[in-house]
Each structure stands twice: as C-alpha cells, then as structure tokens.
Design a protein around this motif. Structure first.
Motif, short mmCIF file in Angstrom:
data_model
loop_
_atom_site.label_atom_id
_atom_site.label_comp_id
_atom_site.label_asym_id
_atom_site.label_seq_id
_atom_site.Cartn_x
_atom_site.Cartn_y
_atom_site.Cartn_z
N GLU A 29 0.81 -1.23 0.00
CA GLU A 29 0.00 0.00 0.00
C GLU A 29 0.84 1.28 0.00
O GLU A 29 0.32 2.36 0.27
N TRP A 32 -0.42 4.23 -2.07
CA TRP A 32 -1.74 4.78 -1.76
C TRP A 32 -1.61 6.23 -1.32
O TRP A 32 -0.66 6.63 -0.63
N GLN A 162 -7.66 4.23 4.91
CA GLN A 162 -7.47 2.92 4.28
C GLN A 162 -8.25 1.84 5.03
O GLN A 162 -8.04 0.66 4.80
#
Length: 174
Positions: A29, A32, A162
């Motif tokens: 991630e 992100w 998230q």
C-alpha cells in the motif's frame, strides 16, 4: 523539569507512536494516497518525510548546518511557491526501510538533545532557513517534535482512510 528532560520525553514518545503506526502499514500500500488531486503525498513519501522530520532538522538547528531545505530561502512567500510538488518527493521502498530511517532519525534527535547545553536551549538564538526571526534553540527543537507529531497525525489519518483499525490509543501511544 528542564529543557533536556522535556525534549527527551516528548521526542521518545513521538517516535514510539510513529514507529507503531509505521508498523501498521503494508508494503503493498505504499503507493496509496487520499486523492489524486491536491498535491497529496503517497504513503511511501509520507513515511520518508516523517522519518526525516525530527532528528535532521533538530541537528540543523543545534549545529547551524543544514543539508536540506534548498527550496527555502529568507523570503517566506517566495519559498512557499518553491515548495516541490508531492510527485517529486522521495519515498521509501519498503516498511523495513521506513523503520530503519525512523530509528536513525530518532537516534540523531536524541543525540542532538544530549549534546546541547541547557543554557543553549534556554538562550541561544536559532534562526530557521524558512524563518530567520530569533527564536531560542529549545523552542526550535520543540517545534521539530511538533513537526513530527503533525506527520504522525497525518499517517494516522492515512491509515483510517485505508480502513485500518486504528483509534485514539494508537495515536497517543496509551
């Protein structure tokens, strides 16, 4: 409580919580970011910046020697316009790298605090590359702990956005 005790306590607590939050991130991630607009950093960039937010600037204030902030000069309005876009900012390649950088920055922060005198913390003027007004060294170092805490909160909200299971205890290290 004296300056060194205050700074050491606040610094250790900030890095403890940031380290915990970084540990909740995943390598998968790192790219992100909250939005494609508005100049957001990716998680990788935020982790890199956070891992350079405390010790390095503390050392710059204490030594008077700056190795970064080339985009900043004495004219604050000009400097704001020169701030790099997030897309040009460096990022970490892994959580392990972020934790390693964070530990090194923490060590530098604590070493810097240990090596300055109580008198210098209370009286030595310490201009910033982005703010040349005279402010004592102790305040400048405390501002860098606050800088780290701001990015700690930013990381906390990245994790929340998230859908990570984080709450107040994660933010304050209780």
């Amino acid at each position: 409580m004296n300056w060194k005790e205050l700074l050491t306590r606040q610094t250790e607590q900030a890095y403890k919580v940031v380290t915990h939050l970084v540990g909740l991130c995943n390598d998968s991630e790192l790219n992100w970011k909250p939005d494609e607009e508005n100049n957001w950093m990716t998680t990788a960039q935020l982790l890199y910046h956070t891992a350079n937010s405390g010790g390095k600037p503390m050392n710059g204030f204490a030594s008077g020697s700056w190795t970064s902030h080339e985009h900043v000069d004495g004219d604050m309005e000009k400097s704001k316009k020169m701030m790099p876009p997030a897309t040009s900012m460096p990022g970490v390649s892994s959580i392990a790298e972020a934790l390693q950088l964070l530990e090194a920055d923490k060590s530098l922060a604590l070493e810097t605090i240990a090596n300055v005198s109580e008198e210098d913390l209370a009286t030595k003027p310490s201009p910033a590359p982005w703010d040349p007004k005279p402010v004592i060294l102790g305040i400048r170092l405390l501002e860098m702990v606050e800088h780290l805490n701001q990015h700690k909160a930013q990381l906390f909200y990245y994790l929340k956005l998230q859908n990570k299971s984080v709450g107040t205890f994660d933010l304050y290290g209780v």
